[in-house]
Design a protein around this motif. Structure first.
Motif, mmCIF file in Angstrom:
data_model
loop_
_atom_site.group_PDB
_atom_site.id
_atom_site.type_symbol
_atom_site.label_atom_id
_atom_site.label_comp_id
_atom_site.label_asym_id
_atom_site.label_seq_id
_atom_site.Cartn_x
_atom_site.Cartn_y
_atom_site.Cartn_z
ATOM 1 N N LYS A 1 0.834 -1.216 0.000
ATOM 2 C CA LYS A 1 0.000 0.000 0.000
ATOM 3 C C LYS A 1 0.861 1.255 0.000
ATOM 4 C CE LYS A 1 -4.346 0.179 1.913
ATOM 5 N NZ LYS A 1 -5.301 0.157 3.017
ATOM 6 N N THR B 1 -4.655 -3.146 -3.388
ATOM 7 C CA THR B 1 -3.484 -2.280 -3.540
ATOM 8 C C THR B 1 -3.224 -2.129 -5.036
ATOM 9 O OG1 THR B 1 -1.817 -4.038 -3.586
ATOM 10 C CG2 THR B 1 -2.453 -3.200 -1.414
ATOM 11 N N SER B 2 -2.311 -1.249 -5.367
ATOM 12 C CA SER B 2 -1.978 -1.070 -6.786
ATOM 13 C C SER B 2 -1.192 -2.262 -7.340
ATOM 14 C CB SER B 2 -1.183 0.214 -6.969
ATOM 15 O OG SER B 2 -0.008 0.165 -6.205
ATOM 16 N N GLY C 1 2.526 2.429 -9.612
ATOM 17 C CA GLY C 1 1.154 2.859 -9.363
ATOM 18 C C GLY C 1 0.251 1.675 -9.660
ATOM 19 N N ALA C 2 -0.777 1.890 -10.454
ATOM 20 C CA ALA C 2 -1.688 0.799 -10.824
ATOM 21 C C ALA C 2 -1.388 0.281 -12.227
ATOM 22 C CB ALA C 2 -3.128 1.277 -10.740
ATOM 23 N N ARG C 3 -0.166 0.545 -12.716
ATOM 24 C CA ARG C 3 0.205 0.164 -14.069
ATOM 25 C C ARG C 3 1.182 -1.008 -14.050
ATOM 26 N NH1 ARG C 3 3.320 3.794 -18.468
ATOM 27 N NH2 ARG C 3 3.021 2.378 -20.191
#
Length: 173
Positions: A18, A65-66, A112-114
Protein backbone atom coordinates in the motif's frame (compact mmCIF):
# COMPACT_ATOMS: atom_id res chain seq x y z
CA UNK A 1 4.04 -22.26 8.12
CA UNK A 2 0.90 -22.18 10.27
CA UNK A 3 -2.18 -20.09 9.47
CA UNK A 4 -1.47 -17.33 12.02
CA UNK A 5 2.03 -16.83 10.63
CA UNK A 6 0.67 -16.67 7.07
CA UNK A 7 -1.93 -14.08 8.08
CA UNK A 8 0.80 -12.00 9.70
CA UNK A 9 2.98 -12.20 6.57
CA UNK A 10 0.03 -11.22 4.36
CA UNK A 11 -0.86 -8.27 6.61
CA UNK A 12 2.74 -6.98 6.66
CA UNK A 13 3.15 -7.41 2.91
CA UNK A 14 -0.21 -5.73 2.28
CA UNK A 15 0.89 -2.72 4.32
CA UNK A 16 4.19 -2.51 2.42
CA UNK A 17 2.47 -2.74 -0.96
CA UNK A 18 0.00 0.00 0.00
CA UNK A 19 2.88 2.38 0.82
CA UNK A 20 5.02 1.36 -2.18
CA UNK A 21 5.74 3.68 -5.07
CA UNK A 22 6.99 0.72 -7.13
CA UNK A 23 7.09 -3.06 -6.78
CA UNK A 24 9.20 -5.25 -9.04
CA UNK A 25 8.93 -9.04 -9.26
CA UNK A 26 12.02 -11.13 -9.86
CA UNK A 27 12.85 -14.78 -10.38
CA UNK A 28 15.82 -15.78 -8.24
CA UNK A 29 16.03 -19.47 -9.16
CA UNK A 30 19.59 -20.76 -9.01
CA UNK A 31 21.04 -17.94 -6.94
CA UNK A 32 23.26 -18.86 -4.02
CA UNK A 33 22.71 -17.59 -0.50
CA UNK A 34 25.76 -15.32 -0.82
CA UNK A 35 24.36 -13.79 -4.03
CA UNK A 36 20.99 -13.21 -2.36
CA UNK A 37 22.73 -11.52 0.58
CA UNK A 38 24.67 -9.28 -1.83
CA UNK A 39 21.43 -8.36 -3.63
CA UNK A 40 19.60 -7.66 -0.38
CA UNK A 41 22.49 -5.49 0.84
CA UNK A 42 22.56 -3.51 -2.42
CA UNK A 43 18.80 -2.93 -2.21
CA UNK A 44 18.85 -2.13 1.51
CA UNK A 45 21.52 0.52 0.90
CA UNK A 46 18.95 2.30 -1.29
CA UNK A 47 16.11 1.76 1.23
CA UNK A 48 14.40 -0.86 -0.92
CA UNK A 49 12.94 -4.00 0.69
CA UNK A 50 13.43 -7.37 -0.98
CA UNK A 51 11.33 -10.29 0.11
CA UNK A 52 10.84 -13.82 -1.16
CA UNK A 53 7.10 -14.47 -1.31
CA UNK A 54 4.81 -17.38 -1.90
CA UNK A 55 2.59 -16.67 -4.88
CA UNK A 56 -0.66 -17.32 -2.98
CA UNK A 57 0.35 -15.05 -0.12
CA UNK A 58 1.38 -12.35 -2.60
CA UNK A 59 -2.01 -12.58 -4.33
CA UNK A 60 -3.78 -12.17 -1.00
CA UNK A 61 -1.53 -9.31 0.11
CA UNK A 62 -1.88 -7.47 -3.21
CA UNK A 63 -5.67 -7.27 -2.99
CA UNK A 64 -6.93 -3.68 -2.70
CA UNK A 65 -3.48 -2.28 -3.54
CA UNK A 66 -1.98 -1.07 -6.79
CA UNK A 67 0.09 -4.28 -6.89
CA UNK A 68 -2.92 -6.36 -7.97
CA UNK A 69 -1.68 -5.85 -11.54
CA UNK A 70 1.24 -8.19 -10.74
CA UNK A 71 -1.05 -11.21 -10.46
CA UNK A 72 -0.39 -12.57 -14.00
CA UNK A 73 3.35 -12.63 -13.23
CA UNK A 74 3.02 -14.72 -10.07
CA UNK A 75 4.39 -18.02 -11.35
CA UNK A 76 7.38 -20.14 -10.30
CA UNK A 77 9.76 -18.63 -7.75
CA UNK A 78 9.08 -14.99 -6.92
CA UNK A 79 10.66 -12.27 -4.86
CA UNK A 80 9.45 -8.70 -4.73
CA UNK A 81 11.52 -5.52 -4.45
CA UNK A 82 9.47 -2.74 -2.89
CA UNK A 83 10.55 0.88 -3.19
CA UNK A 84 8.88 3.67 -1.27
CA UNK A 85 10.44 6.91 -2.53
CA UNK A 86 11.83 7.16 -6.04
CA UNK A 87 10.23 4.41 -8.17
CA UNK A 88 13.30 4.14 -10.41
CA UNK A 89 15.66 3.11 -7.60
CA UNK A 90 14.57 -0.56 -7.28
CA UNK A 91 14.66 -0.91 -11.07
CA UNK A 92 18.17 0.57 -11.24
CA UNK A 93 19.59 -1.68 -8.52
CA UNK A 94 17.95 -4.84 -9.91
CA UNK A 95 19.05 -4.09 -13.47
CA UNK A 96 22.63 -3.41 -12.36
CA UNK A 97 22.70 -6.61 -10.29
CA UNK A 98 21.16 -8.71 -13.10
CA UNK A 99 23.95 -7.58 -15.46
CA UNK A 100 26.55 -9.14 -13.16
CA UNK A 101 24.41 -12.14 -12.19
CA UNK A 102 22.51 -13.83 -15.01
CA UNK A 103 20.50 -15.99 -12.59
CA UNK A 104 18.39 -13.03 -11.44
CA UNK A 105 15.55 -12.46 -13.88
CA UNK A 106 13.26 -9.44 -13.71
CA UNK A 107 9.69 -10.54 -14.44
CA UNK A 108 7.98 -7.17 -14.40
CA UNK A 109 6.73 -4.54 -12.03
CA UNK A 110 3.97 -2.29 -10.83
CA UNK A 111 4.25 1.49 -11.00
CA UNK A 112 1.15 2.86 -9.36
CA UNK A 113 -1.69 0.80 -10.82
CA UNK A 114 0.20 0.16 -14.07
CA UNK A 115 1.78 -3.17 -14.99
CA UNK A 116 5.31 -2.86 -16.37
CA UNK A 117 6.91 -5.52 -18.54
CA UNK A 118 10.65 -6.22 -18.63
CA UNK A 119 11.33 -3.51 -21.26
CA UNK A 120 9.40 -0.89 -19.30
CA UNK A 121 11.25 -1.79 -16.09
CA UNK A 122 14.53 -1.37 -18.01
CA UNK A 123 13.34 2.02 -19.30
CA UNK A 124 12.42 2.99 -15.73
CA UNK A 125 15.94 2.04 -14.64
CA UNK A 126 17.41 4.37 -17.29
CA UNK A 127 15.53 7.41 -15.99
CA UNK A 128 17.47 9.96 -13.97
CA UNK A 129 16.65 10.15 -10.27
CA UNK A 130 13.96 12.47 -8.98
CA UNK A 131 16.57 14.93 -7.71
CA UNK A 132 18.29 15.05 -11.11
CA UNK A 133 14.97 15.67 -12.88
CA UNK A 134 14.09 18.44 -10.44
CA UNK A 135 17.52 20.03 -10.94
CA UNK A 136 17.06 19.96 -14.72
CA UNK A 137 13.60 21.48 -14.39
CA UNK A 138 14.92 24.20 -12.10
CA UNK A 139 17.76 24.92 -14.54
CA UNK A 140 15.28 25.20 -17.41
CA UNK A 141 12.99 27.47 -15.43
CA UNK A 142 15.95 29.62 -14.37
CA UNK A 143 17.25 29.91 -17.95
CA UNK A 144 14.13 31.73 -19.21
CA UNK A 145 14.37 34.81 -16.95
CA UNK A 146 18.16 34.87 -17.30
CA UNK A 147 17.87 34.93 -21.09
CA UNK A 148 15.23 37.66 -20.91
CA UNK A 149 17.44 39.82 -18.69
CA UNK A 150 20.38 39.31 -21.06
CA UNK A 151 18.30 40.33 -24.08
CA UNK A 152 16.81 43.33 -22.32
CA UNK A 153 20.18 44.54 -21.06
CA UNK A 154 21.57 44.25 -24.60
CA UNK A 155 19.21 46.95 -25.91
CA UNK A 156 20.38 49.80 -23.63
CA UNK A 157 24.00 48.70 -24.13
CA UNK A 158 23.58 48.94 -27.92
CA UNK A 159 21.93 52.37 -27.54
CA UNK A 160 24.77 53.65 -25.35
CA UNK A 161 27.33 52.31 -27.84
CA UNK A 162 25.53 54.04 -30.74
CA UNK A 163 25.31 57.34 -28.81
CA UNK A 164 29.01 57.15 -27.95
CA UNK A 165 29.84 56.59 -31.62
CA UNK A 166 27.69 59.62 -32.62
CA UNK A 167 29.37 61.75 -29.94
CA UNK A 168 32.84 60.75 -31.17
CA UNK A 169 31.84 61.55 -34.77
CA UNK A 170 30.56 65.02 -33.80
CA UNK A 171 33.69 65.73 -31.73
CA UNK A 172 35.87 64.73 -34.68
CA UNK A 173 33.97 67.04 -37.00
Amino acid sequence: MDRAKKEQVVAQLHDKLKRASAAILTDFKGMTVAEMVDLRDALAAEKVEYQVVKNTLMRLAAKETSATVLEPLLRDTCAVAIGYDDPSIPAKVLKKFSKSNDKLKIKGGALGARLLDLNQVSALAELPSREELLAKLLGTLNAVPTGLVTVLSGLPRALVTALAAIQEKKEAA
